[in-house]
Design a protein around this motif. Structure first.
Motif, PDB file in Angstrom:
ATOM      1  N   ARG A 225       3.457   5.901 -17.454  1.00 49.51           N
ATOM      2  CA  ARG A 225       4.907   5.614 -17.338  1.00 49.51           C
ATOM      3  C   ARG A 225       4.577   3.872 -17.287  1.00 49.51           C
ATOM      4  NH1 ARG A 225       6.788   8.524 -11.918  1.00 49.51           N
ATOM      5  NH2 ARG A 225       5.763   6.612 -11.279  1.00 49.51           N
ATOM      6  N   SER A 226       5.950   3.230 -17.467  1.00 49.71           N
ATOM      7  CA  SER A 226       5.970   1.871 -17.554  1.00 49.71           C
ATOM      8  C   SER A 226       5.589   1.076 -16.436  1.00 49.71           C
ATOM      9  CB  SER A 226       7.337   1.481 -17.841  1.00 49.71           C
ATOM     10  OG  SER A 226       8.242   1.876 -16.976  1.00 49.71           O
ATOM     11  N   ASP A 227       5.447   1.900 -15.202  1.00 45.20           N
ATOM     12  CA  ASP A 227       4.943   1.202 -14.172  1.00 45.20           C
ATOM     13  C   ASP A 227       3.353   1.516 -13.698  1.00 45.20           C
ATOM     14  OD1 ASP A 227       5.358   3.698 -13.526  1.00 45.20           O
ATOM     15  OD2 ASP A 227       6.277   3.711 -11.645  1.00 45.20           O
ATOM     16  N   ILE A 228       2.933   2.254 -14.402  1.00 42.05           N
ATOM     17  CA  ILE A 228       1.560   2.838 -14.299  1.00 42.05           C
ATOM     18  C   ILE A 228       0.757   2.075 -15.356  1.00 42.05           C
ATOM     19  CG2 ILE A 228      -0.161   4.743 -14.338  1.00 42.05           C
ATOM     20  CD1 ILE A 228       1.675   4.643 -11.717  1.00 42.05           C
ATOM     21  N   ALA A 229       1.314   1.807 -16.587  1.00 41.66           N
ATOM     22  CA  ALA A 229       0.606   1.413 -17.782  1.00 41.66           C
ATOM     23  C   ALA A 229      -0.303   0.169 -17.378  1.00 41.66           C
ATOM     24  CB  ALA A 229       1.250   1.316 -18.998  1.00 41.66           C
ATOM     25  N   PRO A 230       0.385  -0.942 -16.918  1.00 40.57           N
ATOM     26  CA  PRO A 230      -0.274  -2.152 -16.658  1.00 40.57           C
ATOM     27  C   PRO A 230      -1.365  -1.881 -15.579  1.00 40.57           C
ATOM     28  CG  PRO A 230       2.328  -2.366 -16.152  1.00 40.57           C
ATOM     29  CD  PRO A 230       1.899  -1.101 -16.490  1.00 40.57           C
ATOM     30  N   ILE A 231      -1.076  -1.146 -14.438  1.00 43.37           N
ATOM     31  CA  ILE A 231      -2.193  -0.862 -13.723  1.00 43.37           C
ATOM     32  C   ILE A 231      -3.359  -0.284 -14.342  1.00 43.37           C
ATOM     33  CG2 ILE A 231      -2.768   0.477 -11.302  1.00 43.37           C
ATOM     34  CD1 ILE A 231       0.225   0.174 -10.476  1.00 43.37           C
TER      35      ILE A 231
ATOM     36  N   VAL B 293       0.995  -1.151  -0.002  1.00 47.00           N
ATOM     37  CA  VAL B 293      -0.024   0.095   0.007  1.00 47.00           C
ATOM     38  C   VAL B 293       0.753   1.338  -0.093  1.00 47.00           C
ATOM     39  CG1 VAL B 293      -1.644   1.266   1.367  1.00 47.00           C
ATOM     40  CG2 VAL B 293      -2.136  -1.056   1.174  1.00 47.00           C
ATOM     41  N   SER B 294       1.770   1.325   0.872  1.00 48.59           N
ATOM     42  CA  SER B 294       2.880   2.313   0.836  1.00 48.59           C
ATOM     43  C   SER B 294       3.637   2.633  -0.422  1.00 48.59           C
ATOM     44  CB  SER B 294       3.664   2.242   2.089  1.00 48.59           C
ATOM     45  OG  SER B 294       4.641   1.213   1.928  1.00 48.59           O
ATOM     46  N   ASP B 295       4.060   1.370  -1.256  1.00 51.09           N
ATOM     47  CA  ASP B 295       4.808   1.431  -2.257  1.00 51.09           C
ATOM     48  C   ASP B 295       3.636   1.966  -3.507  1.00 51.09           C
ATOM     49  OD1 ASP B 295       6.856   0.560  -1.153  1.00 51.09           O
ATOM     50  OD2 ASP B 295       6.773  -1.324  -1.803  1.00 51.09           O
ATOM     51  N   LEU B 296       2.504   1.658  -3.502  1.00 51.04           N
ATOM     52  CA  LEU B 296       1.616   1.990  -4.607  1.00 51.04           C
ATOM     53  C   LEU B 296       1.199   3.287  -4.395  1.00 51.04           C
ATOM     54  CD1 LEU B 296      -0.318   1.437  -6.866  1.00 51.04           C
ATOM     55  CD2 LEU B 296      -2.012   0.739  -4.992  1.00 51.04           C
ATOM     56  N   THR B 297       0.917   3.849  -3.338  1.00 49.85           N
ATOM     57  CA  THR B 297       0.685   5.302  -2.787  1.00 49.85           C
ATOM     58  C   THR B 297       1.959   6.221  -3.492  1.00 49.85           C
ATOM     59  OG1 THR B 297      -0.489   4.743  -0.838  1.00 49.85           O
ATOM     60  CG2 THR B 297       0.236   7.092  -0.978  1.00 49.85           C
ATOM     61  N   ARG B 298       3.139   5.637  -3.026  1.00 48.04           N
ATOM     62  CA  ARG B 298       4.297   6.445  -3.617  1.00 48.04           C
ATOM     63  C   ARG B 298       4.334   6.703  -4.788  1.00 48.04           C
ATOM     64  NH1 ARG B 298       7.384   4.122  -0.619  1.00 48.04           N
ATOM     65  NH2 ARG B 298       8.357   2.528  -1.801  1.00 48.04           N
ATOM     66  N   THR B 299       4.162   5.497  -5.701  1.00 47.89           N
ATOM     67  CA  THR B 299       4.317   5.363  -7.289  1.00 47.89           C
ATOM     68  C   THR B 299       3.204   6.270  -7.756  1.00 47.89           C
ATOM     69  OG1 THR B 299       5.174   2.905  -6.821  1.00 47.89           O
ATOM     70  CG2 THR B 299       4.182   3.710  -9.068  1.00 47.89           C
ATOM     71  N   VAL B 300       2.012   6.054  -7.469  1.00 46.52           N
ATOM     72  CA  VAL B 300       1.015   6.853  -8.117  1.00 46.52           C
ATOM     73  C   VAL B 300       1.138   8.728  -7.847  1.00 46.52           C
ATOM     74  CG1 VAL B 300      -1.742   7.386  -7.992  1.00 46.52           C
ATOM     75  CG2 VAL B 300      -0.551   5.031  -8.004  1.00 46.52           C
ATOM     76  N   SER B 301       1.774   8.677  -6.252  1.00 47.33           N
ATOM     77  CA  SER B 301       1.935  10.193  -6.055  1.00 47.33           C
ATOM     78  C   SER B 301       2.960  10.752  -7.073  1.00 47.33           C
ATOM     79  CB  SER B 301       2.180  10.453  -4.570  1.00 47.33           C
ATOM     80  OG  SER B 301       1.274   9.800  -3.659  1.00 47.33           O
ATOM     81  N   SER B 302       4.222  10.106  -6.904  1.00 43.61           N
ATOM     82  CA  SER B 302       5.134  10.658  -8.060  1.00 43.61           C
ATOM     83  C   SER B 302       4.679  10.683  -9.320  1.00 43.61           C
ATOM     84  CB  SER B 302       6.307   9.647  -7.869  1.00 43.61           C
ATOM     85  OG  SER B 302       6.058   8.253  -8.335  1.00 43.61           O
ATOM     86  N   TRP B 303       3.850   9.611  -9.785  1.00 46.01           N
ATOM     87  CA  TRP B 303       3.384   9.913 -11.227  1.00 46.01           C
ATOM     88  C   TRP B 303       2.540  10.957 -11.467  1.00 46.01           C
ATOM     89  CZ3 TRP B 303      -1.899   8.849 -12.675  1.00 46.01           C
ATOM     90  CH2 TRP B 303      -2.094   8.932 -14.302  1.00 46.01           C
TER      91      TRP B 303
ATOM     92  N   GLY C  87      -3.896  -8.085  -8.233  1.00 47.32           N
ATOM     93  CA  GLY C  87      -2.936  -9.057  -8.884  1.00 47.32           C
ATOM     94  C   GLY C  87      -1.866  -8.305  -9.762  1.00 47.32           C
ATOM     95  N   THR C  88      -2.386  -7.384 -10.580  1.00 45.49           N
ATOM     96  CA  THR C  88      -1.533  -6.860 -11.514  1.00 45.49           C
ATOM     97  C   THR C  88      -0.812  -5.733 -10.706  1.00 45.49           C
ATOM     98  OG1 THR C  88      -3.276  -6.823 -13.113  1.00 45.49           O
ATOM     99  CG2 THR C  88      -1.712  -5.179 -13.366  1.00 45.49           C
ATOM    100  N   ILE C  89      -1.294  -5.143  -9.776  1.00 45.83           N
ATOM    101  CA  ILE C  89      -0.336  -3.975  -8.792  1.00 45.83           C
ATOM    102  C   ILE C  89       0.574  -4.834  -8.229  1.00 45.83           C
ATOM    103  CG2 ILE C  89      -0.685  -2.704  -6.884  1.00 45.83           C
ATOM    104  CD1 ILE C  89      -3.531  -1.922  -7.636  1.00 45.83           C
ATOM    105  N   SER C  90       0.357  -5.945  -7.458  1.00 40.64           N
ATOM    106  CA  SER C  90       1.465  -6.798  -6.832  1.00 40.64           C
ATOM    107  C   SER C  90       2.500  -7.355  -7.941  1.00 40.64           C
ATOM    108  CB  SER C  90       0.851  -8.045  -6.233  1.00 40.64           C
ATOM    109  OG  SER C  90      -0.034  -7.722  -5.284  1.00 40.64           O
ATOM    110  N   GLU C  91       2.182  -7.520  -9.010  1.00 41.10           N
ATOM    111  CA  GLU C  91       3.266  -7.908  -9.911  1.00 41.10           C
ATOM    112  C   GLU C  91       3.968  -6.570 -10.617  1.00 41.10           C
ATOM    113  OE1 GLU C  91       3.276 -10.365 -14.384  1.00 41.10           O
ATOM    114  OE2 GLU C  91       1.547  -9.959 -13.210  1.00 41.10           O
ATOM    115  N   THR C  92       3.373  -5.549 -10.646  1.00 42.36           N
ATOM    116  CA  THR C  92       4.131  -4.520 -10.956  1.00 42.36           C
ATOM    117  C   THR C  92       5.176  -3.880  -9.998  1.00 42.36           C
ATOM    118  OG1 THR C  92       2.017  -3.828 -12.370  1.00 42.36           O
ATOM    119  CG2 THR C  92       3.781  -2.006 -12.185  1.00 42.36           C
ATOM    120  N   ILE C  93       4.524  -3.895  -8.864  1.00 48.95           N
ATOM    121  CA  ILE C  93       5.671  -3.348  -7.914  1.00 48.95           C
ATOM    122  C   ILE C  93       6.580  -4.158  -7.251  1.00 48.95           C
ATOM    123  CG2 ILE C  93       4.089  -1.385  -7.594  1.00 48.95           C
ATOM    124  CD1 ILE C  93       3.089  -2.705  -4.935  1.00 48.95           C
TER     125      ILE C  93
END
Length: 840
Positions: free
Chosen positions: A301-307, A206-216, A367-373
């Motif tokens: 971004r490459s880490d946001i496109a799959p999500i 959850v913290s990694d996803l929040t940080r990724t989405v916020s930075s994007w 599941g896609t989020i877990s695979e991406t991060i």
């Protein structure tokens, strides 16, 4: 010494002796550079393989490149055995290599045939003791032999590489199947430690996803606001256009009439199918376009496109299931409901189905989020465990509902429980999902839960589509639809044409439902889009049946070319007949002969072109012709004659099944036309089998060839005391009062002649169906008899007068005036003695 010199149609020169042939060939080879220098290309030099053969060189290069590519692919398979996407790409490339190698072999075949033809022109080398040929001819023959051997070697290499590529493709397929099985039946221990580890990993995720989405989002807001706004505006514009087009073109197909208390069966299924498919396709196109615009403008971004892709897929799945539930269960429109459920039962089932779709879709996104991060696998296992258990619980609870419509048929009252079989099945499915998850087969449980939602929804939609197509294609049902009414009004289509259009519409709906549903089901079962594309290409380009290759595209192209050839032939026939020959005042018989000949010639040419374009080898037709010739030679003339006659009858159609024909002593209805004989059923219900050759070589009358219009005649005779004009008026009145006779052409009454004892008349009229002429003639005869009796018109019978030529004495005897005394010479009245009766 020269005996003969001839030139073939292909421009090949044939010489009688090897010495003369060698001298001429040497002369041609000697003057070839001079001729080419002046820009002249002799027949002998066309496509000549004397120079370095470009076709062989190109094939050699292509085979070498294919061999290198195949080696690279084999190395990639060993390095990426566990990457399914890479294996799919390798499989596609291997199939492309197979097609390329096959095309190389096909391209080499014409060159090989050309080399063989050139060698045949040169002939065999001179035998021992014969004069030697020119050295240039010997060199040419050796070079051609070398080229032929090289072509054979290249063809063998291409076949070997094709076999290697096929084996590689099969091995990749086996690896993918094994990988899918391992993932599906992978076992994981479910314990408290695993759950605690997964919960910890979830907090980190959850913290990694929040940080990724916020930075994007910060990056996009600072540097990509314009591309983001452009992508959003284009997506919204596309959504508005799709909504307008859907409402404008298909609004009548998906709109329910609330004032309709009992809509027709066909209307309910049609509205349910289109109200599910069309909005779902529109939303799917909008989501795909939105992702495309965002990716094109580099917003993702490459880490946001799959999500983002997973989120769009989740929205599409939930919307599709929601529209399907609304169409089938119709919680707020009981009259449009496709299943016999109560109102409360429909609402409960709709909520349960939508909840399962949301749970499955949410699990896919997580599941896609877990695979991406790169979250731990244990977290993915826990998510799948939760979603599978929830879906199992929902199914288990649904089995205890009472959704079935009550016996009184009122959907507002409380419903009944499921049938026992359905309830037990639902409980077993729900308990099975929970049990599989509990014992550690989370992957299998998740897969089954997903198939229950996705495959069930797609299969239900396909079933509704098939039922809708079946209802539309039913007899005389298409004309009752809105589209049928519009077509009937717009194009003045008759009921028969509308019924045929309904059959075509039903087939199109079948094809549409299957072409949309089957790919979705296959993709949900683990197949990838590239697999489906590859299968589609193989199906439409070549289908292998033994050694025969069939191309659907080739067959369609052949049919198209044949139809185009027929259209050109018909136009040419009309142009020649209506312009050239009509203006030249050509005799009608000659015009018909020319028109018929052009029709046969054009049809034959169009057929040959269509067969060749379809990829059918014409040599097979030559084989059939040879077999027929052999059969004719062995005494099968009658069979072949009947067979060819049957083909002519089926092609020209001088009569068809159901026609009333008369041939020789046989008259009746045609019941069956085969390639050997035709079955005719007489009016006594006797079936007569007539050989087709007799129907071709003898006159055949067809009462219903072009139409069923026919004429009936009723002969009438009256006495000489009758007034002919009055009789004609009475007959005309009787004909006009009969409903079976047509008014156009108008019935006529004719004074046909003077009989021996009567005046003869004939009443003629036309009937719309000649098959009903017997009943019409019967009614006319009865009406004539009753009317003549009422009018006092007598129908005569034959009169005969007998005139006797007698002398005066015979007249007196007959009149009774003669004296009855015996004659003076009584002996004269005695009979003469009979010698035969006198005894000795």
């Amino acid at each position: 010494m020269v005996r003969a010199v001839s030139q073939s149609a292909q421009g090949q020169i044939l010489f009688p002796t090897s010495r003369f042939r060698s001298l001429v060939l040497a002369l041609l080879l000697a003057i070839q550079p001079l001729v080419l220098a002046h820009g002249i290309t002799p027949v002998f030099a066309q496509d000549s393989p004397l120079a370095r053969d470009e076709v062989v060189e190109r094939a050699n290069t292509q085979i070498a490149e294919a061999e290198k590519a195949l080696d690279v692919l084999q190395g990639q398979v060993e390095a990426r055995k566990s990457d399914e996407a890479a294996l799919i790409d390798i499989n596609v490339k291997a199939d492309e290599l197979i097609q390329q190698l096959l095309s190389i072999s096909v391209d080499l075949r014409p060159r090989f045939n050309d080399v063989k033809a050139r060698l045949a022109q040169l002939g065999e080398p001179p035998a021992q003791g014969q004069p030697a040929e020119a050295s240039s001819v010997t060199e040419e023959r050796a070079r051609l032999n070398a080229v032929r051997l090289e072509i054979n070697a290249l063809t063998g290499r291409a076949e070997d590489l094709s076999i290697r590529a096929s084996n590689l493709s099969n091995s990749v397929t086996d690896l993918r199947r094994q990988l899918f099985t391992e993932r599906l039946f992978e076992h994981t221990e479910i314990s408290g430690a695993v759950i605690n580890e997964a919960l910890g990993a979830f907090s980190t995720e959850v913290s990694d996803l929040t940080r990724t989405v916020s930075s994007w989002f910060s990056f996009i807001w600072k540097f990509k606001r314009v591309p983001l706004g452009t992508a959003v505006m284009l997506s919204l514009s596309l959504a508005l256009v799709l909504a307008a087009v859907e409402y404008r073109l298909f609004g009548s197909l998906i709109r329910r009439d609330p004032d309709e208390p009992n809509p027709a069966y066909m209307s309910r299924f049609s509205v349910a199918f289109w109200s599910t498919i069309l909005p779902a396709m529109a939303l799917g196109a909008f989501l795909i376009a939105s992702f495309f615009f965002l990716d094109t403008f580099n917003v993702l971004r490459s880490d946001i496109a799959p999500i983002a892709a997973a989120l769009f897929g989740f929205i599409g799945l939930v919307y599709f299931v929601a529209m399907l539930g609304r169409a089938v269960l119709a919680p707020k429109a009981p009259s449009w409901r496709l299943v016999r459920l109560s109102n409360k039962g429909a609402r409960d089932l709709n909520f349960a189905v939508l909840s399962m779709a949301i749970v499955n879709g949410f699990d896919y996104v997580l599941g896609t989020i877990s695979e991406t991060i790169n979250s731990p696998v244990v977290l993915t296992v826990l998510k799948s465990f939760v979603s599978s258990v929830v879906v199992g619980l929902i199914i288990f609870v649904v089995s205890f509902l009472r959704p079935v419509l009550s016996e009184n048929g009122d959907p507002a009252t409380r419903g009944r429980s499921w049938p026992k079989v359905v309830a037990v099945t639902l409980r077993l499915i729900g308990a099975g999902l929970i049990f599989l998850s509990a014992i550690g087969y989370v992957g299998l449980s998740r897969f089954l839960a997903t198939q229950i939602v996705v495959t069930g929804a797609v299969a239900a939609t396909m079933y509704i589509g098939i039922l809708s197509g079946k209802a539309i294609s039913a007899r005389n049902k298409f004309g009752e639809t809105r589209v049928g009414k519009y077509l009937g009004t717009r194009f003045a289509m008759k009921p028969v044409a509308l019924d045929q259009a309904g059959i075509a519409a039903g087939l199109l709906i079948y094809a549409f439902a299957l072409s949309i549903g089957l790919p979705l089901i296959l993709m949900s079962w683990g197949f990838q889009l590239r697999d489906l594309q590859m299968w589609a290409v193989n199906v439409f380009t070549e289908i292998h049946i033994g050694t025969i290759r069939i191309s659907i595209f080739g067959i369609m192209g052949g049919i198209l070319l044949f139809s185009l050839g027929l259209a050109v032939t018909r136009w040419l026939q009309k142009w020649l007949d209506g312009n050239v020959m009509a203006r030249s005042h050509v005799d009608a018989g000659v015009r018909n002969s020319v028109k018929t000949g052009v029709g046969y010639l054009g049809t034959g040419i169009a057929g040959l072109i269509g067969i060749s374009a379809a990829g059918i080898d014409l040599s097979s037709l030559a084989l059939v012709a040879g077999a027929l010739s052999l059969g004719i030679g062995f005494g099968l003339q009658n069979i072949v004659s009947n067979f060819v006659s049957g083909l002519i009858l089926l092609a020209e159609r001088p009569f068809k099944v159901g026609d009333w024909v008369a041939t020789g002593t046989t008259e009746g209805f045609v019941r069956r036309i085969s390639v050997r004989a035709t079955e005719i059923e007489t009016f006594q219900r006797q079936s007569i089998i007539v050989p087709n050759s007799e129907l071709i070589n003898a006159p055949v009358g067809n009462w219903t060839h072009r139409n069923t219009l026919g004429r009936v005649e009723v002969p009438v005779s009256v006495s000489y005391d009758s007034d002919p004009r009055r009789v004609l008026d009475v007959l005309k009145e009787i004909a006009l009062s009969n409903s079976g006779l047509l008014r156009n052409p108008e019935p006529v009454a004719l004074f046909s002649g003077f009989g021996e004892s009567s005046l003869d008349f004939e009443l003629r009229g036309f009937v719309g169906d000649v098959l009903g002429g017997l009943a019409v003639r019967n009614e006319l005869r009865l009406a004539i008899f009753e009317r003549f009796r009422a009018e006092g018109i007598q129908m005569p019978y034959p009169h005969r007068e007998v005139r006797l030529h007698l002398d005066e004495e015979a007249r007196r005897i007959l009149s009774g005036d003669m004296d009855r005394s015996p004659p003076k010479n009584a002996a004269d009245l005695r009979e003469p003695p009979d010698d035969d009766k006198i005894l000795p």
